[in-house]
Design a protein around this motif. Structure first.
Motif, short mmCIF file in Angstrom:
data_model
loop_
_atom_site.label_atom_id
_atom_site.label_comp_id
_atom_site.label_asym_id
_atom_site.label_seq_id
_atom_site.Cartn_x
_atom_site.Cartn_y
_atom_site.Cartn_z
N ARG A 117 0.84 -1.19 0.00
CA ARG A 117 0.00 0.00 0.00
C ARG A 117 0.88 1.24 0.00
O ARG A 117 1.96 1.23 0.59
CB ARG A 117 -0.87 0.06 1.26
CG ARG A 117 -1.97 -0.98 1.37
CD ARG A 117 -2.59 -0.91 2.75
NE ARG A 117 -3.73 -1.79 2.91
CZ ARG A 117 -4.28 -2.09 4.09
NH1 ARG A 117 -3.75 -1.56 5.20
NH2 ARG A 117 -5.31 -2.88 4.18
N PRO A 118 0.43 2.34 -0.61
CA PRO A 118 1.18 3.60 -0.49
C PRO A 118 1.24 4.02 0.97
O PRO A 118 0.28 3.86 1.72
CB PRO A 118 0.35 4.58 -1.33
CG PRO A 118 -0.44 3.71 -2.25
CD PRO A 118 -0.73 2.45 -1.50
N HIS A 119 2.39 4.55 1.38
CA HIS A 119 2.57 4.95 2.77
C HIS A 119 2.13 6.38 3.04
O HIS A 119 2.03 6.79 4.18
CB HIS A 119 4.04 4.79 3.17
CG HIS A 119 4.48 3.36 3.24
ND1 HIS A 119 3.95 2.46 4.13
CD2 HIS A 119 5.38 2.66 2.51
CE1 HIS A 119 4.51 1.28 3.98
NE2 HIS A 119 5.38 1.37 2.99
N ALA A 120 1.90 7.15 2.00
CA ALA A 120 1.51 8.55 2.19
C ALA A 120 0.46 8.90 1.14
O ALA A 120 0.39 8.25 0.09
CB ALA A 120 2.73 9.46 2.06
N ILE B 34 -1.25 10.20 -1.95
CA ILE B 34 -0.82 10.64 -3.28
C ILE B 34 -2.06 10.87 -4.12
O ILE B 34 -3.14 10.36 -3.83
CB ILE B 34 0.12 9.62 -3.97
CG1 ILE B 34 -0.53 8.24 -4.04
CG2 ILE B 34 1.45 9.55 -3.25
CD1 ILE B 34 0.33 7.21 -4.75
N SER B 35 -1.91 11.65 -5.16
CA SER B 35 -3.06 12.02 -5.98
C SER B 35 -3.58 10.81 -6.75
O SER B 35 -2.89 9.81 -6.94
CB SER B 35 -2.65 13.12 -6.96
OG SER B 35 -1.74 12.61 -7.91
N LEU B 36 -4.81 10.93 -7.18
CA LEU B 36 -5.43 9.87 -7.96
C LEU B 36 -4.60 9.55 -9.20
O LEU B 36 -4.40 8.38 -9.54
CB LEU B 36 -6.84 10.30 -8.37
CG LEU B 36 -7.63 9.33 -9.25
CD1 LEU B 36 -7.95 8.06 -8.47
CD2 LEU B 36 -8.91 9.98 -9.75
N SER B 37 -4.07 10.56 -9.86
CA SER B 37 -3.32 10.35 -11.11
C SER B 37 -1.97 9.68 -10.88
O SER B 37 -1.33 9.24 -11.83
CB SER B 37 -3.12 11.69 -11.83
OG SER B 37 -2.38 12.58 -11.01
N ASP B 38 -1.54 9.62 -9.61
CA ASP B 38 -0.28 8.94 -9.29
C ASP B 38 -0.48 7.59 -8.61
O ASP B 38 0.48 6.88 -8.33
CB ASP B 38 0.58 9.83 -8.38
CG ASP B 38 1.16 11.03 -9.10
OD1 ASP B 38 1.45 10.91 -10.30
OD2 ASP B 38 1.28 12.09 -8.46
N THR B 39 -1.73 7.24 -8.34
CA THR B 39 -2.02 6.01 -7.62
C THR B 39 -1.95 4.81 -8.56
O THR B 39 -2.65 4.78 -9.58
CB THR B 39 -3.43 6.07 -7.00
OG1 THR B 39 -3.53 7.20 -6.16
CG2 THR B 39 -3.71 4.81 -6.20
#
Length: 471
Positions: free
Chosen positions: A132-135, A137-142
């Motif tokens: 999972r991302p730890h911080a 982030i924007s939808l376009s970077d997910t």
């Protein structure tokens, strides 16, 4: 739901995550239309699979999966390296095939699978086995797809996947993972060779023609914490689904084949195991949740539309080809009438959505109202994972000991899962047994007496307090 050793941060040593790109991403950048059904399910689905080292060495399993993804898998599945984007003009989510990549991480553990105990029981600590991302982030970077391969000291390993549901439904996801597994086994041909991203076959009509009422969907933005609407698009990957609420209680209940058969006999009508189980769950939970006898209780569940629309959806269809069916009744009727009443309501709900015109009406309703399935407020959603052949996944070392969801805060969901038998039958999961994870004690198998599938029933948490009732 007890593990011998619940996983902790220090138990899993993760390498630095890497980004894997498609070697053949189309140019110019392709933008894929997402259907009205896709728009309602833009949330992450987290699964983990456990494998024993039975056939050969697993020393290279991390690199093997990594190479399979980067060198082969992302050729046909290039779009999984893309990103979701919210189109401000159309107010819709789109899939942009911009090759921003799949996130991958390898990990190791000094623990053995035996140390963990019964890994067939979904546990919140399994989140250590997915990426999972730890911080925020924007939808376009997910990322749409993340993979974590964790090798244990015994040689066994787990593979955790996170996918965004808007890209595909369970059936398409299983086919995708089967294709990845076949690459890892070194097979020359994918199981599914013709992937079809075109959702135009389930576009709304112009103008929309809503011929039915659709109480199974709602425009209320407060009805559910899990479903999504294109008018309320996500801006961050830190979803409430990844957070376990302290107000939730998660319990597993096992249902043997005899228990499910007993439910079917109590139904006093010809019905499937699914219909009997849904009716039992709905009736038991209604008694536990609702105080007002005049209130209306609703159970929702997914129905596959691949063969119901005209023409049928093409082979290899990638997308969400399910709509929501709903059975509703007054609490007092469910309390005073036998189980057969609820079974008939479930059967009628399935029959109601079984033709092309109803499906088209749903799609048009979603176009006009931008709604979501009406789970929440006492209503809940049943999803039949037991029908998905996760037990067939073989990355080169045999079928999984267990495969299923990571426990998360989808409080209005109940999942029907195959029972895991430690690989003692069929080389892996036993699809004849069913399991339920739920905070509702009234869903226990004892209340079912005994009931042709032996399965386990996994319900992912309900927020409301429960009291024990007989069924």
């Amino acid at each position: 739901m007890e593990l011998t050793i619940p996983l902790r941060d220090q138990d899993i040593i993760k390498q630095e995550p890497v980004t894997l790109f498609s070697p053949t991403n189309p140019t110019p950048t392709q933008t894929v239309y997402l259907s009205n059904i896709d728009q309602t399910v833009a949330f992450p689905v987290e699964t983990v699979f456990f494998f024993q080292a039975l056939k050969s060495s697993t020393d290279d399993i991390i690199e093997k999966v990594k190479r399979a993804v980067s060198e082969s898998f992302l050729i046909p599945y290039y779009f999984m390296a893309g990103r979701l984007s919210f189109n401000e003009h159309t107010k819709r989510l789109e899939l942009v095939c911009n090759n921003k990549g799949v996130f991958f991480v390898g990990a190791t553990s000094k623990l053995s699978l035996m140390d963990l105990g019964d890994v067939s029981l979904p546990h919140p600590s399994f989140h250590h086995l997915i990426l999972r991302p730890h911080a925020p982030i924007s939808l376009s970077d997910t990322p749409l797809f993340t993979i974590q391969v964790t090798r244990f000291s015994c040689g066994g390993y787990s593979i955790g996947f996170v996918t965004n549901h808007s890209t595909m439904d369970g059936r398409a996801a299983v086919e995708m993972l089967e294709n990845l597994a076949s690459i890892c086994r070194g097979e020359p041909q994918l199981k599914t060779t013709n992937l079809n991203l075109d959702r135009s076959c389930i576009k709304p009509r112009s103008p929309p023609l809503i011929k039915y009422q659709h109480p199974e969907y709602t425009t209320s933005s407060f009805s559910s914490s899990s479903f999504t609407s294109s008018s309320h698009h996500m801006i961050s990957t830190i979803s409430p689904l990844s957070q376990i609420s302290p107000t939730h209680s998660y319990k597993l209940f096992s249902f043997t084949s005899s228990m499910i058969q007993s439910l079917k006999l109590k139904s006093m009508t010809h019905c499937s195991s699914f219909e009997a189980m849904v009716a039992h769950l709905w009736r038991a939970r209604t008694k536990a949740v609702f105080d007002d006898p005049e209130a209306t209780s609703t159970v929702l569940f997914a129905v596959d539309i691949r063969g119901k629309v005209k023409p049928p959806l093409p082979c290899g269809f990638i997308g969400n080809a399910v709509i929501t069916a709903a059975a509703s009744a007054k609490v007092v009727d469910m309390d005073e009438r036998p189980l057969s009443f609820c079974v008939e309501m479930v059967k009628e709900a399935i029959e109601r959505v079984s033709d092309d015109e109803y499906v088209r009406s749903v799609i048009d309703w979603l176009e006009v109202y931008r709604g979501v399935p009406s789970a929440g407020n006492g209503n809940f959603y049943v999803s039949a994972w037991w029908k998905l052949p996760f037990h067939e996944l073989d990355f080169g070392h045999g079928r999984p000991v267990y495969g299923g969801p990571v426990v998360s805060a989808m409080d209005e969901f109940v999942l029907l899962l195959s029972h895991a038998n430690g690989g003692k039958e069929q080389g892996g999961l036993n699809r004849d047994n069913l399991t339920v994870l739920s905070p509702a004690p009234s869903l226990s198998p004892e209340s079912a007496d005994s009931s042709s599938d032996s399965s386990r029933f996994l319900g992912l948490g309900f927020v409301l307090p429960f009291r024990i009732w007989g069924v």
